[in-house]
Scaffold this motif. Sequence first.
Motif, PDB file in Angstrom:
ATOM      1  N   TYR A  56       0.850  -1.183   0.000  1.00  0.00           N
ATOM      2  CA  TYR A  56       0.000   0.000   0.000  1.00  0.00           C
ATOM      3  C   TYR A  56       0.889   1.238   0.000  1.00  0.00           C
ATOM      4  O   TYR A  56       1.960   1.242   0.622  1.00  0.00           O
ATOM      5  CB  TYR A  56      -0.910   0.005   1.232  1.00  0.00           C
ATOM      6  N   SER A  57       0.447   2.294  -0.661  1.00  0.00           N
ATOM      7  CA  SER A  57       1.285   3.488  -0.737  1.00  0.00           C
ATOM      8  C   SER A  57       0.444   4.753  -0.838  1.00  0.00           C
ATOM      9  O   SER A  57      -0.715   4.726  -1.269  1.00  0.00           O
ATOM     10  CB  SER A  57       2.232   3.405  -1.943  1.00  0.00           C
ATOM     11  N   GLY A  58       1.068   5.851  -0.419  1.00  0.00           N
ATOM     12  CA  GLY A  58       0.428   7.156  -0.512  1.00  0.00           C
ATOM     13  C   GLY A  58       1.479   8.217  -0.748  1.00  0.00           C
ATOM     14  O   GLY A  58       2.574   8.162  -0.180  1.00  0.00           O
ATOM     15  N   ASN A  59       1.146   9.198  -1.577  1.00  0.00           N
ATOM     16  CA  ASN A  59       2.106  10.228  -1.960  1.00  0.00           C
ATOM     17  C   ASN A  59       1.640  11.595  -1.462  1.00  0.00           C
ATOM     18  O   ASN A  59       0.451  11.890  -1.443  1.00  0.00           O
ATOM     19  CB  ASN A  59       2.267  10.245  -3.480  1.00  0.00           C
ATOM     20  N   ALA A  60       2.610  12.437  -1.072  1.00  0.00           N
ATOM     21  CA  ALA A  60       2.280  13.787  -0.609  1.00  0.00           C
ATOM     22  C   ALA A  60       3.469  14.714  -0.808  1.00  0.00           C
ATOM     23  O   ALA A  60       4.626  14.271  -0.786  1.00  0.00           O
ATOM     24  CB  ALA A  60       1.881  13.774   0.872  1.00  0.00           C
ATOM     25  N   ILE A  61       3.164  15.994  -0.994  1.00  0.00           N
ATOM     26  CA  ILE A  61       4.186  17.027  -1.103  1.00  0.00           C
ATOM     27  C   ILE A  61       4.288  17.745   0.245  1.00  0.00           C
ATOM     28  O   ILE A  61       3.270  18.119   0.835  1.00  0.00           O
ATOM     29  CB  ILE A  61       3.846  18.053  -2.204  1.00  0.00           C
ATOM     30  N   VAL A  62       5.511  17.931   0.729  1.00  0.00           N
ATOM     31  CA  VAL A  62       5.713  18.594   2.019  1.00  0.00           C
ATOM     32  C   VAL A  62       5.309  20.061   1.904  1.00  0.00           C
ATOM     33  O   VAL A  62       5.809  20.786   1.036  1.00  0.00           O
ATOM     34  CB  VAL A  62       7.186  18.490   2.463  1.00  0.00           C
ATOM     35  N   PRO A  63       4.393  20.538   2.764  1.00  0.00           N
ATOM     36  CA  PRO A  63       3.939  21.936   2.686  1.00  0.00           C
ATOM     37  C   PRO A  63       4.984  22.917   3.198  1.00  0.00           C
ATOM     38  O   PRO A  63       5.936  22.537   3.883  1.00  0.00           O
ATOM     39  CB  PRO A  63       2.691  21.941   3.573  1.00  0.00           C
ATOM     40  N   GLU A  64       4.776  24.185   2.886  1.00  0.00           N
ATOM     41  CA  GLU A  64       5.636  25.250   3.383  1.00  0.00           C
ATOM     42  C   GLU A  64       5.323  25.535   4.853  1.00  0.00           C
ATOM     43  O   GLU A  64       4.193  25.341   5.315  1.00  0.00           O
ATOM     44  CB  GLU A  64       5.427  26.531   2.567  1.00  0.00           C
ATOM     45  N   PHE A  65       6.324  26.015   5.586  1.00  0.00           N
ATOM     46  CA  PHE A  65       6.102  26.450   6.968  1.00  0.00           C
ATOM     47  C   PHE A  65       5.423  27.820   6.963  1.00  0.00           C
ATOM     48  O   PHE A  65       5.840  28.722   6.237  1.00  0.00           O
ATOM     49  CB  PHE A  65       7.423  26.544   7.725  1.00  0.00           C
ATOM     50  N   VAL A  66       4.377  27.960   7.753  1.00  0.00           N
ATOM     51  CA  VAL A  66       3.685  29.241   7.930  1.00  0.00           C
ATOM     52  C   VAL A  66       3.605  29.520   9.419  1.00  0.00           C
ATOM     53  O   VAL A  66       3.107  28.688  10.188  1.00  0.00           O
ATOM     54  CB  VAL A  66       2.276  29.216   7.304  1.00  0.00           C
ATOM     55  N   ASN A 106      -5.350   9.540   0.663  1.00  0.00           N
ATOM     56  CA  ASN A 106      -4.400   9.399  -0.437  1.00  0.00           C
ATOM     57  C   ASN A 106      -3.625   8.084  -0.388  1.00  0.00           C
ATOM     58  O   ASN A 106      -2.548   7.965  -0.960  1.00  0.00           O
ATOM     59  CB  ASN A 106      -3.404  10.563  -0.433  1.00  0.00           C
ATOM     60  N   MET A 107      -4.186   7.085   0.301  1.00  0.00           N
ATOM     61  CA  MET A 107      -3.555   5.771   0.376  1.00  0.00           C
ATOM     62  C   MET A 107      -4.246   4.818  -0.603  1.00  0.00           C
ATOM     63  O   MET A 107      -5.474   4.792  -0.700  1.00  0.00           O
ATOM     64  CB  MET A 107      -3.624   5.214   1.789  1.00  0.00           C
ATOM     65  N   PHE A 108      -3.416   4.005  -1.317  1.00  0.00           N
ATOM     66  CA  PHE A 108      -3.939   3.119  -2.351  1.00  0.00           C
ATOM     67  C   PHE A 108      -3.310   1.734  -2.227  1.00  0.00           C
ATOM     68  O   PHE A 108      -2.189   1.587  -1.717  1.00  0.00           O
ATOM     69  CB  PHE A 108      -3.620   3.675  -3.747  1.00  0.00           C
ATOM     70  N   ASP A 109      -4.030   0.730  -2.757  1.00  0.00           N
ATOM     71  CA  ASP A 109      -3.436  -0.595  -2.857  1.00  0.00           C
ATOM     72  C   ASP A 109      -2.674  -0.691  -4.176  1.00  0.00           C
ATOM     73  O   ASP A 109      -2.614   0.263  -4.962  1.00  0.00           O
ATOM     74  CB  ASP A 109      -4.486  -1.693  -2.714  1.00  0.00           C
ATOM     75  N   SER A 110      -2.095  -1.841  -4.459  1.00  0.00           N
ATOM     76  CA  SER A 110      -1.266  -2.005  -5.655  1.00  0.00           C
ATOM     77  C   SER A 110      -2.061  -1.924  -6.953  1.00  0.00           C
ATOM     78  O   SER A 110      -1.482  -1.728  -8.026  1.00  0.00           O
ATOM     79  CB  SER A 110      -0.512  -3.338  -5.588  1.00  0.00           C
ATOM     80  N   ASP A 111      -3.394  -2.053  -6.864  1.00  0.00           N
ATOM     81  CA  ASP A 111      -4.246  -1.937  -8.051  1.00  0.00           C
ATOM     82  C   ASP A 111      -4.772  -0.522  -8.250  1.00  0.00           C
ATOM     83  O   ASP A 111      -5.569  -0.277  -9.163  1.00  0.00           O
ATOM     84  CB  ASP A 111      -5.425  -2.910  -7.953  1.00  0.00           C
ATOM     85  N   GLY A 112      -4.350   0.410  -7.362  1.00  0.00           N
ATOM     86  CA  GLY A 112      -4.798   1.796  -7.495  1.00  0.00           C
ATOM     87  C   GLY A 112      -6.125   2.087  -6.834  1.00  0.00           C
ATOM     88  O   GLY A 112      -6.715   3.161  -7.068  1.00  0.00           O
TER      89      GLY A 112
END
Length: 283
Positions: A131-141, A258-264
């Motif tokens: 299982y996998s999930g992708n994310a972009i690290v946000p800016e510090f505010v 934003n988490m998915f299995d290997s089949d999407g």
Amino acid sequence: MLHNLHKTNNHMINYIKNNISYLLLLAVIISFTSCEDIIEIDVQDSKSKIVVDALLNVVEQTATVRLSKTTPLYSTDTTVVDLDASVSLVDKAGNSTPLSQLTVGEYVATDLNVQAGQDLTLVVEVDNEVYSGNAIVPEFVELAKVDTLQTAFTFGDTTVVFYQVAMEWIDILDVDNFYRLQTYVNDTLETGQYFLYADTQNNGIAMNRPIMSFYQPGQNITLELYSTNESYYDFYLQVASIQEQGFGGTTPFNPQGNMFDSDGNHILGNFGIIQSSSIHVQL
């Protein structure tokens, strides 16, 4: 971090005056609908499903992943959490950082070197599934200041005094920013409240938002600003929607992260990344 405590500006005064009845009603509603952050709703009586609850705190440079499995609706069995999983963070270049098992179902990593703008993927391998999930690290505010408003009501010979607060920060120009506000009273998190904002209409300007809670004189309040990745924001918008529906909701649903299995296919849970800034207030 600025630690300035400012008296109420005109914006907050007008807001409170125009919404005091609503806020009083909301306070009553929240007291009956408070819940923990993670809401798992799975009304179909099917096999157990994995749940991945992951949070990376950039300021602390820590990551925590909690793994569990749902229990079928009509089963009396408890949730299975001892999954013997392999958990890791992988950057765009393919560098992998493993998380160590801290307790049953909980995996952690410390002393990370995560930077704003990084593209990170959380990978969980368990029961021969990936299982996998992708994310972009946000800016510090940075949370710039806290405004306070003292209000008093008199009922016969009794006068009741309470405070309300608002948080202000400067949004980053030309960047899609997503925020969540958290509050602690005497070091205890106020649960069941979801103050979520995007900068769609406020790009690059000061954002001042009131907290719809009432506080007593003498309380210690910690106000925390999260700058979050987009999927974290979207996930908790769904959680807030579920809470608002309550028993009147027509169609129960699972928050989609934003988490998915290997089949999407989506799985339960979410991979969130936050940058946090806080101010402490003694009322």
